[in-house]
Design a protein around this motif. Sequence first.
Motif, PDB file in Angstrom:
ATOM      1  N   VAL A  88       0.871  -1.174   0.000  1.00  0.00           N
ATOM      2  CA  VAL A  88       0.000   0.000   0.000  1.00  0.00           C
ATOM      3  C   VAL A  88       0.906   1.221   0.000  1.00  0.00           C
ATOM      4  O   VAL A  88       1.651   1.447   0.952  1.00  0.00           O
ATOM      5  N   THR A  90       1.200   5.297  -0.235  1.00  0.00           N
ATOM      6  CA  THR A  90       0.431   6.524  -0.025  1.00  0.00           C
ATOM      7  C   THR A  90       1.330   7.726  -0.268  1.00  0.00           C
ATOM      8  O   THR A  90       2.023   8.184   0.640  1.00  0.00           O
ATOM      9  N   VAL A 137      -5.924   0.033   5.750  1.00  0.00           N
ATOM     10  CA  VAL A 137      -4.843  -0.931   5.992  1.00  0.00           C
ATOM     11  C   VAL A 137      -5.178  -1.842   7.165  1.00  0.00           C
ATOM     12  O   VAL A 137      -4.920  -3.046   7.113  1.00  0.00           O
ATOM     13  N   VAL A 156       3.405  -1.221   4.006  1.00  0.00           N
ATOM     14  CA  VAL A 156       3.007   0.156   3.777  1.00  0.00           C
ATOM     15  C   VAL A 156       4.239   0.936   3.330  1.00  0.00           C
ATOM     16  O   VAL A 156       5.251   0.934   4.023  1.00  0.00           O
ATOM     17  N   ASP A 158       5.658   4.606   2.202  1.00  0.00           N
ATOM     18  CA  ASP A 158       5.441   6.047   2.150  1.00  0.00           C
ATOM     19  C   ASP A 158       6.785   6.713   1.880  1.00  0.00           C
ATOM     20  O   ASP A 158       7.791   6.024   1.756  1.00  0.00           O
ATOM     21  N   ALA A 165       2.978  -3.809   7.893  1.00  0.00           N
ATOM     22  CA  ALA A 165       1.806  -3.444   8.700  1.00  0.00           C
ATOM     23  C   ALA A 165       1.519  -4.548   9.702  1.00  0.00           C
ATOM     24  O   ALA A 165       1.647  -5.725   9.384  1.00  0.00           O
TER      25      ALA A 165
END
Length: 166
Positions: A88, A90, A137, A156, A158, A165
């Motif tokens: 994921v 972001t 999440v 995760v 970023d 996670a």
Amino acid sequence: MRWQRYKVSRPLTPQDLFGLWGAIAAVVALALFLGWALEMKGGAVIVFAIPLISSWHSTRRILFYFGPPRVQIGNVILPWTDVTQFVVATPPYGEHAFIGVRLRQGMTLPAGSNVPPPNPAVPAPLYVSVPRHQVDVAKMVDKARRYAPPHIQIVVADPSGERVAS
């Protein structure tokens, strides 16, 4: 076990609504025609077709899905054995996030798979862009713990780096 899936769908567009209601109108017209031409009950056609149309419409809008039978990212359907991680990403800007999958070494994608070009914001070879507000999440981790194979990780990513996670 339908309640143990994780699904992100693309937003509903006017074209989607037109397609859904057009298909429903076509089934009703067919039922009326069969009732007139063959003197049969057209209600049975409607009762059986409407759930199929609804399911077809919902399936067309899927961006990312994982459930007991499979993993789907965009139009690519994968067995659990081919997936090692969900990523994921972001980015700090924009209203979209990315959900991607990392694949096991040596795995080849099914024929006809649409693979997006590499994106520096997403550290995964296969990904989809999703509305940021649809990414949860914690829910993804919870659903993966319940039934995903134990080797699956959710990462995760970023701007500061990647973390698993929990």
